[in-house]
Design a protein around this motif. Structure first.
Motif, mmCIF file in Angstrom:
data_model
loop_
_atom_site.group_PDB
_atom_site.id
_atom_site.type_symbol
_atom_site.label_atom_id
_atom_site.label_comp_id
_atom_site.label_asym_id
_atom_site.label_seq_id
_atom_site.Cartn_x
_atom_site.Cartn_y
_atom_site.Cartn_z
ATOM 1 N N TYR A 1 0.837 -1.205 0.000
ATOM 2 C CA TYR A 1 0.000 0.000 0.000
ATOM 3 C C TYR A 1 0.870 1.252 0.000
ATOM 4 N N HIS A 2 1.915 1.282 0.836
ATOM 5 C CA HIS A 2 2.797 2.445 0.903
ATOM 6 C C HIS A 2 3.607 2.592 -0.378
ATOM 7 N N ALA A 3 4.043 1.483 -0.956
ATOM 8 C CA ALA A 3 4.801 1.540 -2.203
ATOM 9 C C ALA A 3 3.940 2.093 -3.340
ATOM 10 N N VAL A 4 2.689 1.663 -3.411
ATOM 11 C CA VAL A 4 1.794 2.157 -4.460
ATOM 12 C C VAL A 4 1.487 3.644 -4.233
ATOM 13 N N ASN B 1 3.488 5.806 -2.841
ATOM 14 C CA ASN B 1 4.689 6.540 -3.229
ATOM 15 C C ASN B 1 4.880 6.547 -4.741
ATOM 16 N N CYS B 2 4.415 5.511 -5.422
ATOM 17 C CA CYS B 2 4.432 5.514 -6.898
ATOM 18 C C CYS B 2 3.520 6.614 -7.428
ATOM 19 N N ALA B 3 2.394 6.829 -6.772
ATOM 20 C CA ALA B 3 1.495 7.913 -7.179
ATOM 21 C C ALA B 3 2.183 9.265 -6.999
ATOM 22 N N VAL B 4 2.964 9.406 -5.937
ATOM 23 C CA VAL B 4 3.708 10.648 -5.716
ATOM 24 C C VAL B 4 4.753 10.833 -6.811
ATOM 25 N N LEU B 5 5.436 9.752 -7.197
ATOM 26 C CA LEU B 5 6.406 9.840 -8.294
ATOM 27 C C LEU B 5 5.732 10.261 -9.592
ATOM 28 N N LEU B 6 4.563 9.707 -9.870
ATOM 29 C CA LEU B 6 3.815 10.120 -11.063
ATOM 30 C C LEU B 6 3.457 11.603 -10.991
ATOM 31 N N ALA B 7 3.072 12.061 -9.804
ATOM 32 C CA ALA B 7 2.731 13.473 -9.641
ATOM 33 C C ALA B 7 3.953 14.350 -9.901
ATOM 34 N N HIS B 8 5.133 13.935 -9.420
ATOM 35 C CA HIS B 8 6.356 14.692 -9.687
ATOM 36 C C HIS B 8 6.644 14.721 -11.178
ATOM 37 N N SER C 1 9.650 7.143 6.253
ATOM 38 C CA SER C 1 10.129 7.031 4.875
ATOM 39 C C SER C 1 9.162 7.718 3.910
ATOM 40 N N CYS C 2 7.876 7.605 4.162
ATOM 41 C CA CYS C 2 6.896 8.271 3.301
ATOM 42 C C CYS C 2 6.936 9.781 3.499
#
Length: 136
Positions: free
Chosen positions: A12-15, A17-24, A102-103
């Motif tokens: 759940y946390h990895a997904v 953070n992937c959404a945050v990477l997409l936002a960046h 980490s998040c």
């Protein structure tokens, strides 16, 4: 047992953070402006927006079902209407923040280490070009 998205584990946390990477990535492409993007980057921008919106919907449905102490950060909406190129299309720091260190560092850093390195390199390149133009 595998860790699934509906569980409140590392997947759940990895997904999230992937959404945050997409936002960046979306914010970076948006900041460059439509005129500076080639055809492949324009296509990538559209696909990334679609992927981000779908991922946001799934994560936010999951987010509402979890108790507050198990939630990761909220995934914000894409701004609607005209957004100038100097402004972010997605406000990453808005909304609830995850309690996992980490998040938090991932959100508060403003971007991934690779993106920060690219941004620093771009800024140094612009400074060199400005000095060369001023000296010419």
């Amino acid at each position: 047992q595998p860790q699934l998205l509906y569980q409140c584990g590392p997947t759940y946390h990895a997904v999230s953070n992937c959404a945050v990477l997409l936002a960046h990535m979306i914010n970076g492409l948006h900041a460059r402006g439509e005129g500076d993007l080639n055809e492949a980057e324009r296509f990538l921008f559209g696909e990334t927006i679609d992927t981000f919106c779908s991922l946001r919907k799934v994560l936010n449905m999951h987010y509402r079902r979890l108790p507050a102490r198990l939630r990761c950060h909220e995934v914000p909406q894409v701004k609607r209407g005209f957004v100038p190129y100097h402004a972010d299309l997605i406000e990453i720091g808005s909304g609830g923040i995850c309690v996992a260190k980490s998040c938090q560092s991932f959100i508060f850093a403003g971007c991934s280490p690779a993106a920060a390195e690219r941004a620093g390199h771009g800024a140094r390149q612009q400074q060199r070009e400005a000095r060369a133009a001023a000296g010419a």
